[in-house]
Enzyme design. Structure first.
Site, PDB file in Angstrom:
ATOM      1  N   CYS A 115      -6.514 -10.963  -5.229  1.00 56.56           N
ATOM      2  CA  CYS A 115      -6.848  -9.534  -5.339  1.00 56.56           C
ATOM      3  C   CYS A 115      -7.790  -9.241  -6.509  1.00 56.56           C
ATOM      4  O   CYS A 115      -8.485  -8.228  -6.504  1.00 56.56           O
ATOM      5  CB  CYS A 115      -5.586  -8.697  -5.480  1.00 56.56           C
ATOM      6  SG  CYS A 115      -4.473  -8.906  -4.096  1.00 56.56           S
ATOM      7  N   HIS A 263      -8.230  -1.723  -7.204  1.00 53.21           N
ATOM      8  CA  HIS A 263      -7.931  -2.600  -6.066  1.00 53.21           C
ATOM      9  C   HIS A 263      -6.943  -1.873  -5.166  1.00 53.21           C
ATOM     10  O   HIS A 263      -5.961  -1.310  -5.643  1.00 53.21           O
ATOM     11  CB  HIS A 263      -7.334  -3.916  -6.572  1.00 53.21           C
ATOM     12  CG  HIS A 263      -6.597  -4.664  -5.520  1.00 53.21           C
ATOM     13  ND1 HIS A 263      -7.164  -4.977  -4.305  1.00 53.21           N
ATOM     14  CD2 HIS A 263      -5.329  -5.146  -5.474  1.00 53.21           C
ATOM     15  CE1 HIS A 263      -6.273  -5.617  -3.552  1.00 53.21           C
ATOM     16  NE2 HIS A 263      -5.152  -5.720  -4.252  1.00 53.21           N
ATOM     17  N   ASN A 293      -4.594  -3.456   2.638  1.00 53.23           N
ATOM     18  CA  ASN A 293      -4.980  -4.216   1.443  1.00 53.23           C
ATOM     19  C   ASN A 293      -5.836  -5.395   1.893  1.00 53.23           C
ATOM     20  O   ASN A 293      -5.344  -6.296   2.565  1.00 53.23           O
ATOM     21  CB  ASN A 293      -3.699  -4.696   0.744  1.00 53.23           C
ATOM     22  CG  ASN A 293      -3.968  -5.542  -0.482  1.00 53.23           C
ATOM     23  OD1 ASN A 293      -5.021  -6.149  -0.619  1.00 53.23           O
ATOM     24  ND2 ASN A 293      -2.993  -5.611  -1.368  1.00 53.23           N
TER      25      ASN A 293
END
Ligand code: ACO
Length: 336
Positions: A115, A263, A293
């Site tokens: 991430c 993020h 995500n």
């Protein structure tokens, strides 16, 4: 010393939209649970045979970023590609981009920071440009996660969260030191490596031959594992720290932030940070509702959309912040 500046953004997502109601046909879940816990309404999942791979999506995003940057692709000096879902075990997708763009034998670096991958990639590109070694660096974040997750009830705590897609940025030399990337800060804490991880296939514990030999239908070692609440707690702590670190390094206050692009881990994490920093809705960009995500692709997809929607303007102070598997985290402060 020079600065680097983001001169073009691009993104690409597969056509196939998977809603929370679609997921409830595949597993024991429901729209209310998913929206309440994560804010996600839908995500894009590539369909087998549609031609989408991590590399191909990254290429489409990169081509758009190069077009928006209005530079000749032959002027790209270096490629950085961040992903946790590469087409091949090796080599990484950076070299596939070099070949597909037909841009000569420029270097291609693959980043494995999940991430935080895009933030790490931006930092690498920035250092190369700052020292004068390169003038134009292409940074890509792309993920095809839908093929690696368990879409039965057993995998529901992970599979409802993740989506496929790609985003890219072109960074170029900026002669004015008050413009462009002002700072990057990167961190890691490997003691928590297995709190958010896919352990297999790997040379450490279980290689592909071990998985095949065991032929165990209960084997979850090659599925992503996440200790959700532990990740949540660490994410909000580290996001806050690293945003503050970036602001302090530049003598900036929270009130100086024009746009925070976090993020897109979970809308609840972004909302927690927004509240803690007392930011208005128009100071934080979120699109996890539409894409889930997308790990290394989430910040460049969000930043690309924010630019396309005119939400990031010349002179704005833009902050990028990421946290993810490793644990790794980082921030980027930009004078746009
Ligand atoms: N649908 C319905 N029920 C579910 C689902 C689902 N998809 N997934 C889990 N459940 C059930 C569980 O089985 C559990 O049931 P039980 O109480 O009968 O045992 C119940 O819901 C609660 O499960 P928890 O895992 O405790 O749920 P929690 O409230 O912690 O929410 C979540 C899970 C959303 C993952 C949360 O922990 C979280 O947001 N964590 C942060 C991590 C994150 O956002 N990661 C993103 C990826 S990592 C990154 O990008 C940094």
């Amino acid at each position: 010393m020079y600065n680097s500046k983001i001169v073009g953004m691009g993104h690409y997502v597969p056509d196939n939209i998977v809603t929370n109601d679609d997921l409830s046909q595949l597993m024991d879940t429901n729209d209310e649970w998913i929206q309440e816990r994560t804010g996600i309404k839908q995500r894009r999942w590539a369909v087998k045979g549609d031609g989408n791979t991590t590399f191909s999506m990254g290429l489409k995003a990169a081509e758009q970023a190069i077009k928006n940057a209005d530079i000749d692709k032959q002027d790209i000096d270096f490629i950085v590609f961040a992903t946790l879902s590469p087409d091949y075990y090796f080599p990484g997708p950076g070299v596939q981009i070099q070949e597909a763009l037909g841009i000569g034998t420029v270097g291609a670096l693959d980043v494995r920071n999940q991430c935080s991958g895009f933030v790490y990639g931006i930092s690498v590109a920035d250092q190369f440009i700052k020292t004068g070694m390169y003038k134009n660096v292409l940074v890509i974040g792309s993920e095809l996660q839908s093929r690696g997750i368990d879409i039965s009830t057993r995998g529901r705590s992970i599979s409802v969260i993740f989506g496929d897609g790609a985003g890219a940025a072109v960074l170029s030399r900026e002669e004015d030191p008050s413009k462009g990337i002002l700072s990057t800060h990167l961190h890691s804490e490997g003691v928590h490596a297995l709190e958010l991880a896919a352990e297999a296939p790997g040379m450490g514990k279980r290689w592909v031959t071990d998985i095949i030999a065991d032929n165990d239908p209960e084997d979850m070692s090659y599925r992503p594992y996440m200790n959700g609440q532990f990740v949540f707690k660490n994410a909000i702590r580290r996001f806050s720290e690293v945003i503050n670190q970036g602001l302090e390094a530049n003598g900036l206050q929270v009130s100086d932030i024009d746009m925070l692009v976090p993020h897109q881990a979970n809308l609840r994490i972004a909302q927690f940070i927004q509240k803690k920093f007392q930011l208005r809705d128009d100071q934080v960009f979120n699109n996890i509702q539409n894409y889930g995500n997308t790990t290394a692709a989430s910040i460049p997809i969000a930043l690309s959309e924010a630019c396309a929607q005119g939400k990031v303007k010349d002179g704005d102070t833009v902050v990028l912040a990421a946290f993810g598997s490793g644990f790794t985290w980082g921030s980027v402060v930009i004078k746009w």
